[in-house]
Motif scaffolding. Structure first.
Motif, PDB file in Angstrom:
ATOM      1  N   ARG A 195      -9.806   9.198   0.095  1.00  0.00           N
ATOM      2  CA  ARG A 195      -9.400   8.008   0.878  1.00  0.00           C
ATOM      3  C   ARG A 195      -8.244   7.291   0.201  1.00  0.00           C
ATOM      4  N   MET A 196      -8.280   7.231  -1.127  1.00  0.00           N
ATOM      5  CA  MET A 196      -7.219   6.567  -1.876  1.00  0.00           C
ATOM      6  C   MET A 196      -5.886   7.263  -1.634  1.00  0.00           C
ATOM      7  N   THR A 197      -5.891   8.597  -1.585  1.00  0.00           N
ATOM      8  CA  THR A 197      -4.659   9.347  -1.337  1.00  0.00           C
ATOM      9  C   THR A 197      -4.059   8.975   0.021  1.00  0.00           C
ATOM     10  N   VAL A 198      -4.900   9.016   1.059  1.00  0.00           N
ATOM     11  CA  VAL A 198      -4.402   8.706   2.407  1.00  0.00           C
ATOM     12  C   VAL A 198      -3.897   7.263   2.471  1.00  0.00           C
ATOM     13  N   LEU A 199      -4.645   6.360   1.821  1.00  0.00           N
ATOM     14  CA  LEU A 199      -4.255   4.949   1.810  1.00  0.00           C
ATOM     15  C   LEU A 199      -2.890   4.767   1.129  1.00  0.00           C
ATOM     16  N   LEU A 200      -2.715   5.383  -0.039  1.00  0.00           N
ATOM     17  CA  LEU A 200      -1.444   5.234  -0.775  1.00  0.00           C
ATOM     18  C   LEU A 200      -0.272   5.842   0.003  1.00  0.00           C
ATOM     19  N   ILE A 201      -0.500   7.024   0.603  1.00  0.00           N
ATOM     20  CA  ILE A 201       0.573   7.640   1.404  1.00  0.00           C
ATOM     21  C   ILE A 201       1.081   6.639   2.445  1.00  0.00           C
ATOM     22  N   HIS A 202       0.122   5.985   3.131  1.00  0.00           N
ATOM     23  CA  HIS A 202       0.541   5.101   4.223  1.00  0.00           C
ATOM     24  C   HIS A 202       1.131   3.790   3.721  1.00  0.00           C
ATOM     25  N   LEU A 203       0.660   3.297   2.575  1.00  0.00           N
ATOM     26  CA  LEU A 203       1.290   2.097   1.995  1.00  0.00           C
ATOM     27  C   LEU A 203       2.718   2.417   1.550  1.00  0.00           C
ATOM     28  N   ALA A 208       8.104   6.065  -9.794  1.00  0.00           N
ATOM     29  CA  ALA A 208       7.321   6.975 -10.628  1.00  0.00           C
ATOM     30  C   ALA A 208       5.913   6.425 -10.866  1.00  0.00           C
ATOM     31  N   GLU A 209       5.802   5.104 -10.918  1.00  0.00           N
ATOM     32  CA  GLU A 209       4.475   4.484 -11.093  1.00  0.00           C
ATOM     33  C   GLU A 209       4.094   3.779  -9.794  1.00  0.00           C
ATOM     34  N   CYS A 210       2.788   3.727  -9.535  1.00  0.00           N
ATOM     35  CA  CYS A 210       2.295   3.089  -8.312  1.00  0.00           C
ATOM     36  C   CYS A 210       2.782   1.627  -8.239  1.00  0.00           C
ATOM     37  N   PRO A 211       3.504   1.264  -7.169  1.00  0.00           N
ATOM     38  CA  PRO A 211       4.052  -0.097  -7.087  1.00  0.00           C
ATOM     39  C   PRO A 211       3.039  -1.147  -6.599  1.00  0.00           C
ATOM     40  N   PHE A 212       1.811  -0.722  -6.312  1.00  0.00           N
ATOM     41  CA  PHE A 212       0.796  -1.665  -5.805  1.00  0.00           C
ATOM     42  C   PHE A 212      -0.287  -1.867  -6.860  1.00  0.00           C
ATOM     43  N   THR A 213      -0.805  -3.084  -6.960  1.00  0.00           N
ATOM     44  CA  THR A 213      -1.929  -3.330  -7.874  1.00  0.00           C
ATOM     45  C   THR A 213      -3.211  -2.859  -7.178  1.00  0.00           C
ATOM     46  N   PRO A 214      -4.283  -2.565  -7.943  1.00  0.00           N
ATOM     47  CA  PRO A 214      -5.550  -2.176  -7.327  1.00  0.00           C
ATOM     48  C   PRO A 214      -6.036  -3.233  -6.329  1.00  0.00           C
ATOM     49  N   GLU A 215      -5.797  -4.512  -6.647  1.00  0.00           N
ATOM     50  CA  GLU A 215      -6.227  -5.588  -5.736  1.00  0.00           C
ATOM     51  C   GLU A 215      -5.466  -5.495  -4.416  1.00  0.00           C
ATOM     52  N   GLN A 216      -4.150  -5.257  -4.503  1.00  0.00           N
ATOM     53  CA  GLN A 216      -3.355  -5.136  -3.274  1.00  0.00           C
ATOM     54  C   GLN A 216      -3.807  -3.937  -2.450  1.00  0.00           C
ATOM     55  N   ILE A 217      -4.062  -2.817  -3.126  1.00  0.00           N
ATOM     56  CA  ILE A 217      -4.445  -1.594  -2.413  1.00  0.00           C
ATOM     57  C   ILE A 217      -5.702  -1.830  -1.571  1.00  0.00           C
ATOM     58  N   LEU A 218      -6.652  -2.571  -2.137  1.00  0.00           N
ATOM     59  CA  LEU A 218      -7.938  -2.753  -1.458  1.00  0.00           C
ATOM     60  C   LEU A 218      -7.991  -4.004  -0.580  1.00  0.00           C
ATOM     61  N   ASN A 219      -7.016  -4.902  -0.740  1.00  0.00           N
ATOM     62  CA  ASN A 219      -7.027  -6.155   0.027  1.00  0.00           C
ATOM     63  C   ASN A 219      -6.727  -5.887   1.502  1.00  0.00           C
ATOM     64  N   GLU A 220      -7.680  -6.224   2.377  1.00  0.00           N
ATOM     65  CA  GLU A 220      -7.534  -5.852   3.786  1.00  0.00           C
ATOM     66  C   GLU A 220      -6.342  -6.549   4.452  1.00  0.00           C
ATOM     67  N   ASP A 221      -5.835  -7.623   3.847  1.00  0.00           N
ATOM     68  CA  ASP A 221      -4.711  -8.325   4.463  1.00  0.00           C
ATOM     69  C   ASP A 221      -3.354  -7.908   3.893  1.00  0.00           C
ATOM     70  N   PHE A 222      -3.385  -7.030   2.883  1.00  0.00           N
ATOM     71  CA  PHE A 222      -2.109  -6.689   2.240  1.00  0.00           C
ATOM     72  C   PHE A 222      -1.363  -5.554   2.930  1.00  0.00           C
ATOM     73  N   LEU A 223      -0.121  -5.829   3.290  1.00  0.00           N
ATOM     74  CA  LEU A 223       0.815  -4.769   3.700  1.00  0.00           C
ATOM     75  C   LEU A 223       2.097  -5.033   2.917  1.00  0.00           C
TER      76      LEU A 223
END
Lengths: 152, 152
Positions: free
Chosen positions: A60-68, A135-150
């Motif tokens: 799920r994390m992979t699909v989420l990161l691809i779309h972010l 090269a490094e993930c530009p989103f914090t773990p909080e942003q990745i999981l925050n339902e309001d973050f785009l």
């Protein structure tokens, strides 16, 4: 023959018939007949349950990161479908955390582990290539999981 | 407090965090500390493993019966796609039997259990009335699983 004698009687059953093995193992556990239990395969199975949650987290994390990533780096193509995919993955991850809150702590690791794959796939899907992404993930773990973050 | 003291320490963990519970259960099994294991939930999980094969059998059986019914009672609409669906379900069911050959004996029960649902769904999909289909399953268990069988 010797090695057979050392193994619990239902160890062979594991390979032969999983439904019978699990019924027999449940019965032996209930009756407290621990010395007869096929511990080795039981351990494998219980570990497998935990691993399947971890696998779901990563997938799920992979699909989420691809779309972010697509959302941030290909803004012209932003769509309701991408936003929906992001929301669905976050919803499924929350369900996973409901069962296993400790997996929330693993989300940081998971994001780091799968980020490289997400970049590769986002590169293919956008036709921008992997170099278009940091090269490094530009989103914090909080942003990745925050339902309001785009991302902007 | 009293009831808590009577339960193994990790019984509470089961409801709180499945990943931690399974890791702890694996450790106790490996170390042979059976008296500390949360046997009640472990039995539930092991029984659940057996049930997941049985669920798969029932799910595949429903789709298979729906398409065999459509094939028999709506012959004008027979298609390659229906035949594909029938083949695919039979293959998946054979894979369940590879894992658990004893489930082959559960086939007559599974067919009887799901037949009613298959009729309801077949009626919806064909727009035929429910009484266009027989009250009892018109196929034998052997026919249902026979890869060469298609009803007249």
């Amino acid at each position: 023959m010797t090695s057979r004698a050392l193994r619990p009687a239902n160890a062979a059953l594991y390979e032969e018939d999983f439904a019978l093995w699990s019924a027999e193992t449940a019965r032996l556990l209930r009756e407290g007949r621990f010395e007869e239990i096929d511990i080795e395969h039981l351990v494998e199975e219980v570990e497998g349950m935990a691993k399947s949650d971890r696998r779901e987290l990563n997938s799920r994390m992979t699909v989420l990161l691809i779309h972010l990533l697509k959302w941030k780096f290909q803004p012209a193509k932003r769509s309701g479908s991408w936003e929906n995919t992001i929301a669905v993955q976050r919803g499924k991850l929350e369900q996973l955390f409901l069962d296993s809150p400790s997996l929330r702590t693993d989300a940081t690791d998971s994001a780091r582990t799968v980020y490289r794959h997400a970049v590769r796939l986002a590169g293919i899907q956008t036709r921008l290539g992997p170099k278009a992404f940091p090269a490094e993930c530009p989103f914090t773990p909080e942003q990745i999981l925050n339902e309001d973050f785009l991302p902007e | 407090m009293t009831s808590r003291a009577l339960r193994p320490a990790n019984a509470a963990l089961y409801g709180e965090d499945f990943a931690l519970w399974s890791a702890e259960t694996v450790r106790l099994l490996r170390e042979g500390r059976f008296e500390e294991i949360d046997i009640g939930h472990l039995v539930e999980e092991v029984e659940g493993m057996a049930k997941s094969d049985r669920h798969e059998l029932n799910n595949r059986m429903i789709v298979l019966l729906i398409h065999l019914l459509k094939w028999k009672f709506q012959p004008a609409k027979r298609s390659h796609s229906w035949q594909n669906t029938i083949d695919a379900q039979r293959v998946r069911i054979e894979l369940v039997f590879t894992n658990s050959p004893s489930l082959r004996r559960a086939v007559p029960d599974a067919a009887a259990e799901v037949y009613r649902h298959a009729v309801r769904l077949a009626a919806g999909q064909t727009r035929l009335p429910r009484d266009a289909f027989p009250a009892e399953c018109p196929f034998t268990p052997e026919q249902i699983l026979d890869e060469d069988f298609l009803p007249e």
